[in-house]
Design a protein around this motif. Structure first.
Motif, PDB file in Angstrom:
ATOM      1  N   GLU A   8      31.737 -16.903  59.404  1.00  0.00           N
ATOM      2  CA  GLU A   8      31.242 -15.870  58.754  1.00  0.00           C
ATOM      3  C   GLU A   8      32.074 -14.796  59.039  1.00  0.00           C
ATOM      4  O   GLU A   8      32.600 -14.574  59.979  1.00  0.00           O
ATOM      5  CB  GLU A   8      29.653 -15.539  59.279  1.00  0.00           C
ATOM      6  N   PRO A   9      32.182 -13.711  58.072  1.00  0.00           N
ATOM      7  CA  PRO A   9      33.229 -12.664  58.138  1.00  0.00           C
ATOM      8  C   PRO A   9      32.653 -11.555  59.420  1.00  0.00           C
ATOM      9  O   PRO A   9      33.831 -10.968  59.999  1.00  0.00           O
ATOM     10  CB  PRO A   9      33.041 -11.788  56.717  1.00  0.00           C
ATOM     11  N   TYR A 125      39.902 -13.643  55.663  1.00  0.00           N
ATOM     12  CA  TYR A 125      39.080 -12.512  54.970  1.00  0.00           C
ATOM     13  C   TYR A 125      39.879 -11.468  54.721  1.00  0.00           C
ATOM     14  O   TYR A 125      40.955 -11.143  55.489  1.00  0.00           O
ATOM     15  CB  TYR A 125      37.855 -12.150  55.903  1.00  0.00           C
ATOM     16  N   SER A 128      37.661  -6.241  52.810  1.00  0.00           N
ATOM     17  CA  SER A 128      36.516  -6.090  52.250  1.00  0.00           C
ATOM     18  C   SER A 128      35.405  -7.091  52.846  1.00  0.00           C
ATOM     19  O   SER A 128      34.356  -6.858  52.536  1.00  0.00           O
ATOM     20  CB  SER A 128      36.593  -6.078  50.746  1.00  0.00           C
ATOM     21  N   GLY A 129      35.851  -8.144  53.631  1.00  0.00           N
ATOM     22  CA  GLY A 129      34.983  -9.129  54.156  1.00  0.00           C
ATOM     23  C   GLY A 129      34.898 -10.329  53.148  1.00  0.00           C
ATOM     24  O   GLY A 129      34.328 -11.318  53.298  1.00  0.00           O
ATOM     25  N   ARG A 130      35.587 -10.078  51.944  1.00  0.00           N
ATOM     26  CA  ARG A 130      35.682 -11.353  50.927  1.00  0.00           C
ATOM     27  C   ARG A 130      36.547 -12.344  51.332  1.00  0.00           C
ATOM     28  O   ARG A 130      37.680 -12.010  52.010  1.00  0.00           O
ATOM     29  CB  ARG A 130      35.964 -10.700  49.671  1.00  0.00           C
ATOM     30  N   PRO A 131      36.393 -13.780  51.155  1.00  0.00           N
ATOM     31  CA  PRO A 131      37.303 -14.661  51.596  1.00  0.00           C
ATOM     32  C   PRO A 131      38.646 -14.555  50.898  1.00  0.00           C
ATOM     33  O   PRO A 131      38.613 -14.424  49.750  1.00  0.00           O
ATOM     34  CB  PRO A 131      36.688 -16.007  51.370  1.00  0.00           C
ATOM     35  N   THR A 132      39.705 -14.862  51.720  1.00  0.00           N
ATOM     36  CA  THR A 132      41.089 -14.981  50.916  1.00  0.00           C
ATOM     37  C   THR A 132      40.893 -16.108  50.144  1.00  0.00           C
ATOM     38  O   THR A 132      40.464 -17.074  50.135  1.00  0.00           O
ATOM     39  CB  THR A 132      42.060 -15.023  52.306  1.00  0.00           C
ATOM     40  N   ASN A 136      39.207 -19.900  50.362  1.00  0.00           N
ATOM     41  CA  ASN A 136      38.523 -20.421  49.008  1.00  0.00           C
ATOM     42  C   ASN A 136      39.294 -21.569  48.780  1.00  0.00           C
ATOM     43  O   ASN A 136      38.431 -22.907  48.473  1.00  0.00           O
ATOM     44  CB  ASN A 136      38.961 -19.537  47.826  1.00  0.00           C
TER      45      ASN A 136
END
Length: 249
Positions: A8-9, A125, A128-132, A136
């Motif tokens: 989790e981020p 990550y 922004s906390g979104r996965p790279t 992915n």
């Protein structure tokens, strides 16, 4: 020892994966899981056998990568010696775990893995906390493997119900004339396979299982490569030959 935790981020935003070091995660795996859909590719590099998983409740396909626990002869000076890398190795240091049959699987990370870094490698990550894109891609591979594992378990049980597995022992014959026996493996019973009815063979062919079975049968010739790699890495325990002996049930 591995220590898996939910990825989790909030906990792993700063972590990176050093892909250059990932091969060291393979070094102690003498048996590597192979899913049925990758058996054709894997058979070009490894001798493949059928085995029971640790709880003895389901069947699995295993690539024999070493002749003793903790030894993988396909790794030499942290270089991978095979053309194909099995799915279960491609996804390390991640695994995907399903709590029960109704829950969605979650991605777990081995927090003790030596390929984790805070300074170099592939980030997990974005700020922004979104996965790279890297994470992915790993997540997609994990989902593909979970689906392949479920399909493999189902199809292997069907093959077991058709009595297509025969127990085998590997007899290792060393150059010093000593011997060692490796038990717990199964091969494809070629006679039982040829004795199947036309409808049964057609059903196996329809889902590409038949091609995988013949590739597993043919993979026995990769034992020669296994011997060569073993002898190159462990000259003090050099092997002259490996015999396969069918065990009566």
């Amino acid at each position: 020892m591995s220590d898996y935790e939910v990825l989790e981020p909030s906990r792993h935003a700063q972590l990176r994966i050093d892909e250059q070091q990932r091969t060291q995660l393979f070094t102690q795996r003498h048996m590597v899981n192979i899913e049925l859909k990758e058996a054709v590719q894997a058979a070009a590099d490894f001798p493949l056998f059928i085995s029971k998983v640790a709880d003895n409740s389901r069947w699995a396909i295993s690539a024999l990568c070493g002749l003793a626990p903790g030894e993988n002869v396909y790794v030499d000076n942290l270089q991978w010696q095979a053309q194909y890398t099995p799915l279960c190795l491609q996804t390390l240091p991640f695994i995907m775990h399903r709590q029960d049959s109704t829950s969605d699987p979650v991605v777990l990370l081995d927090s003790r893995s030596p390929v984790l870094s805070a300074t170099h490698g592939e980030p997990l990550y974005l700020t922004s906390g979104r996965p790279t894109a890297y994470l992915n891609n790993k997540t997609k591979l994990l989902k593909d493997r979970v689906a392949a594992m479920e399909q493999t378990a189902l199809l292997l049980q069907q093959l077991a119900d058709l009595a297509l597995f025969r127990p085998l022992d590997l007899v290792l014959q060393f150059r010093d004339e000593s011997q060692q026996r490796v038990s717990g493996l199964f091969g494809i019973d070629e006679q039982a396979l040829h004795a199947l009815s036309g409808d049964q063979l057609q059903a196996l062919n329809a889902n590409n299982t038949l091609a995988a079975l013949f590739n597993i049968l043919g993979s026995v010739f990769q034992v020669n490569q296994l011997i060569r790699l073993h002898n190159s890495k462990f000259a003090d325990r050099a092997i002259n030959n490996i015999k396969l002996e069918t065990i009566k049930q």
